[in-house]
Design a protein around this motif. Structure first.
Motif, PDB file in Angstrom:
ATOM      1  N   ARG A 141       4.766   4.886 -12.065  1.00 40.32           N
ATOM      2  CA  ARG A 141       4.556   6.339 -12.106  1.00 40.32           C
ATOM      3  C   ARG A 141       4.279   6.760 -13.538  1.00 40.32           C
ATOM      4  O   ARG A 141       5.009   6.398 -14.445  1.00 40.32           O
ATOM      5  CB  ARG A 141       5.806   7.070 -11.621  1.00 40.32           C
ATOM      6  CG  ARG A 141       6.097   6.790 -10.196  1.00 40.32           C
ATOM      7  CD  ARG A 141       7.441   7.379  -9.762  1.00 40.32           C
ATOM      8  NE  ARG A 141       7.660   6.979  -8.398  1.00 40.32           N
ATOM      9  CZ  ARG A 141       7.059   7.544  -7.359  1.00 40.32           C
ATOM     10  NH1 ARG A 141       6.278   8.574  -7.535  1.00 40.32           N
ATOM     11  NH2 ARG A 141       7.259   7.098  -6.142  1.00 40.32           N
ATOM     12  N   ASN A 142       3.249   7.543 -13.703  1.00 45.48           N
ATOM     13  CA  ASN A 142       2.965   8.122 -15.005  1.00 45.48           C
ATOM     14  C   ASN A 142       3.645   9.490 -15.019  1.00 45.48           C
ATOM     15  O   ASN A 142       3.074  10.484 -14.563  1.00 45.48           O
ATOM     16  CB  ASN A 142       1.451   8.246 -15.223  1.00 45.48           C
ATOM     17  CG  ASN A 142       1.116   8.771 -16.588  1.00 45.48           C
ATOM     18  OD1 ASN A 142       1.949   9.391 -17.254  1.00 45.48           O
ATOM     19  ND2 ASN A 142      -0.108   8.545 -17.009  1.00 45.48           N
TER      20      ASN A 142
ATOM     21  N   THR B 180       5.102  -0.756  -8.353  1.00 45.70           N
ATOM     22  CA  THR B 180       4.590   0.604  -8.239  1.00 45.70           C
ATOM     23  C   THR B 180       5.018   1.377  -9.479  1.00 45.70           C
ATOM     24  O   THR B 180       6.205   1.443  -9.790  1.00 45.70           O
ATOM     25  CB  THR B 180       5.143   1.290  -6.969  1.00 45.70           C
ATOM     26  OG1 THR B 180       4.774   0.493  -5.834  1.00 45.70           O
ATOM     27  CG2 THR B 180       4.589   2.686  -6.815  1.00 45.70           C
TER      28      THR B 180
ATOM     29  N   GLU C 242      -0.561  -4.988 -11.869  1.00 42.82           N
ATOM     30  CA  GLU C 242      -1.040  -6.311 -11.468  1.00 42.82           C
ATOM     31  C   GLU C 242       0.083  -7.185 -10.946  1.00 42.82           C
ATOM     32  O   GLU C 242      -0.147  -8.099 -10.160  1.00 42.82           O
ATOM     33  CB  GLU C 242      -1.749  -6.991 -12.649  1.00 42.82           C
ATOM     34  CG  GLU C 242      -3.082  -6.364 -12.984  1.00 42.82           C
ATOM     35  CD  GLU C 242      -3.803  -7.104 -14.080  1.00 42.82           C
ATOM     36  OE1 GLU C 242      -3.514  -8.301 -14.285  1.00 42.82           O
ATOM     37  OE2 GLU C 242      -4.654  -6.482 -14.731  1.00 42.82           O
TER      38      GLU C 242
ATOM     39  N   ALA D 184       1.596   6.801  -3.469  1.00 40.08           N
ATOM     40  CA  ALA D 184       0.398   6.850  -4.319  1.00 40.08           C
ATOM     41  C   ALA D 184      -0.712   7.640  -3.637  1.00 40.08           C
ATOM     42  O   ALA D 184      -1.422   8.412  -4.282  1.00 40.08           O
ATOM     43  CB  ALA D 184      -0.077   5.439  -4.647  1.00 40.08           C
ATOM     44  N   THR D 185      -0.848   7.461  -2.334  1.00 34.19           N
ATOM     45  CA  THR D 185      -1.857   8.195  -1.577  1.00 34.19           C
ATOM     46  C   THR D 185      -1.554   9.689  -1.575  1.00 34.19           C
ATOM     47  O   THR D 185      -2.459  10.519  -1.669  1.00 34.19           O
ATOM     48  CB  THR D 185      -1.915   7.672  -0.125  1.00 34.19           C
ATOM     49  OG1 THR D 185      -2.162   6.264  -0.160  1.00 34.19           O
ATOM     50  CG2 THR D 185      -3.004   8.355   0.666  1.00 34.19           C
TER      51      THR D 185
ATOM     52  N   GLU E 126       0.866  -1.180   0.000  1.00 31.43           N
ATOM     53  CA  GLU E 126       0.000   0.000   0.000  1.00 31.43           C
ATOM     54  C   GLU E 126       0.906   1.235   0.000  1.00 31.43           C
ATOM     55  O   GLU E 126       1.174   1.808   1.056  1.00 31.43           O
ATOM     56  CB  GLU E 126      -0.914  -0.020   1.216  1.00 31.43           C
ATOM     57  CG  GLU E 126      -1.886  -1.181   1.195  1.00 31.43           C
ATOM     58  CD  GLU E 126      -2.811  -1.209   2.391  1.00 31.43           C
ATOM     59  OE1 GLU E 126      -3.097  -0.135   2.949  1.00 31.43           O
ATOM     60  OE2 GLU E 126      -3.240  -2.308   2.754  1.00 31.43           O
TER      61      GLU E 126
ATOM     62  N   ILE F 195       0.508   7.738  -9.584  1.00 31.49           N
ATOM     63  CA  ILE F 195       1.179   6.536  -9.092  1.00 31.49           C
ATOM     64  C   ILE F 195       0.151   5.442  -8.876  1.00 31.49           C
ATOM     65  O   ILE F 195      -0.857   5.633  -8.194  1.00 31.49           O
ATOM     66  CB  ILE F 195       1.926   6.836  -7.776  1.00 31.49           C
ATOM     67  CG1 ILE F 195       2.894   8.004  -7.972  1.00 31.49           C
ATOM     68  CG2 ILE F 195       2.671   5.597  -7.287  1.00 31.49           C
ATOM     69  CD1 ILE F 195       3.473   8.559  -6.696  1.00 31.49           C
ATOM     70  N   THR F 196       0.398   4.282  -9.472  1.00 38.78           N
ATOM     71  CA  THR F 196      -0.515   3.151  -9.368  1.00 38.78           C
ATOM     72  C   THR F 196       0.279   1.878  -9.106  1.00 38.78           C
ATOM     73  O   THR F 196       1.496   1.853  -9.231  1.00 38.78           O
ATOM     74  CB  THR F 196      -1.326   2.968 -10.672  1.00 38.78           C
ATOM     75  OG1 THR F 196      -0.407   2.777 -11.763  1.00 38.78           O
ATOM     76  CG2 THR F 196      -2.206   4.175 -10.961  1.00 38.78           C
ATOM     77  N   LYS F 197      -0.446   0.828  -8.756  1.00 39.67           N
ATOM     78  CA  LYS F 197       0.150  -0.493  -8.589  1.00 39.67           C
ATOM     79  C   LYS F 197      -0.233  -1.338  -9.789  1.00 39.67           C
ATOM     80  O   LYS F 197      -1.399  -1.449 -10.128  1.00 39.67           O
ATOM     81  CB  LYS F 197      -0.382  -1.180  -7.330  1.00 39.67           C
ATOM     82  CG  LYS F 197       0.118  -0.626  -6.033  1.00 39.67           C
ATOM     83  CD  LYS F 197       1.562  -0.924  -5.782  1.00 39.67           C
ATOM     84  CE  LYS F 197       1.762  -2.348  -5.339  1.00 39.67           C
ATOM     85  NZ  LYS F 197       3.134  -2.642  -4.982  1.00 39.67           N
TER      86      LYS F 197
ATOM     87  N   CYS G 174       0.125  11.415  -3.847  1.00 43.57           N
ATOM     88  CA  CYS G 174       0.216  12.021  -5.175  1.00 43.57           C
ATOM     89  C   CYS G 174      -1.037  12.836  -5.513  1.00 43.57           C
ATOM     90  O   CYS G 174      -2.142  12.309  -5.589  1.00 43.57           O
ATOM     91  CB  CYS G 174       0.440  10.953  -6.236  1.00 43.57           C
ATOM     92  SG  CYS G 174       0.616  11.631  -7.900  1.00 43.57           S
TER      93      CYS G 174
ATOM     94  N   GLU H 111      -2.642  11.686  -8.896  1.00 44.79           N
ATOM     95  CA  GLU H 111      -2.958  10.265  -9.034  1.00 44.79           C
ATOM     96  C   GLU H 111      -2.126   9.621 -10.136  1.00 44.79           C
ATOM     97  O   GLU H 111      -2.602   8.800 -10.921  1.00 44.79           O
ATOM     98  CB  GLU H 111      -4.451  10.057  -9.250  1.00 44.79           C
ATOM     99  CG  GLU H 111      -5.282  10.569  -8.082  1.00 44.79           C
ATOM    100  CD  GLU H 111      -6.770  10.348  -8.254  1.00 44.79           C
ATOM    101  OE1 GLU H 111      -7.224   9.878  -9.316  1.00 44.79           O
ATOM    102  OE2 GLU H 111      -7.504  10.651  -7.294  1.00 44.79           O
TER     103      GLU H 111
END
Length: 143
Positions: A61-62, A59, A55, A43-44, A39, A51-53, A46, A49
């Motif tokens: 980053r766009n 982690t 599959e 990401a929280t 977790e 930063i994502t995880k 940012c 938004e």
């Protein structure tokens, strides 16, 4: 960094090298890189938004929507996020889609891709070897 942007340098590397005070790391140095937290607080934090995880647990980053606010840099508990000041975006290791280029080209083999479980085992083995090399401790007692 060179694989991602064509530029290289310690200030923009996605892997930082830190001198350890406790000397547990062999040679007194340790590589700091993204731990791909379950977790991620980055990401929280940012605002965009970006930063994502994935599959696969990585982690991501766009960087195209990052505004360089550095919120993720500030909250990362590992110090693994850095600001690429040339592009004004936060960056961290994304494991190069599962085949980390830095591991492949490291001339000494100092960089390795390992799971947290493997790292923990290596630390325990290293500590045990250090204790064994220091000889018997006559001041200790087993109860």
């Amino acid at each position: 960094m060179a694989k991602k942007t064509g530029r290289a340098g310690l200030q923009i590397s996605r892997i930082r090298v830190d001198k350890r005070v406790d000397k547990l790391a062999e040679g007194g140095f340790v590589a700091l890189t993204c731990n791909h937290c379950d977790e991620p607080v980055c990401a929280t934090a940012c605002l965009m938004e970006a930063i994502t995880k994935g599959e696969d647990g990585v982690t991501l980053r766009n960087e195209s929507i990052c505004i360089g606010c550095q919120a993720c840099v500030i909250v990362c508990p590992w110090g693994a996020v850095v600001l690429d000041t040339d592009r004004d975006v936060a960056v961290s290791c994304d494991l190069c889609s599962g085949e980390p280029y830095c591991v492949d080209i490291c001339p000494t083999g100092a960089l390795q891709l390992a799971s947290p479980k493997d790292i923990s085992m290596k630390k325990r083995q290293f500590a045990a070897e250090r204790i064994a090399l220091s000889g018997p401790n006559t001041s200790a007692a087993v109860l």
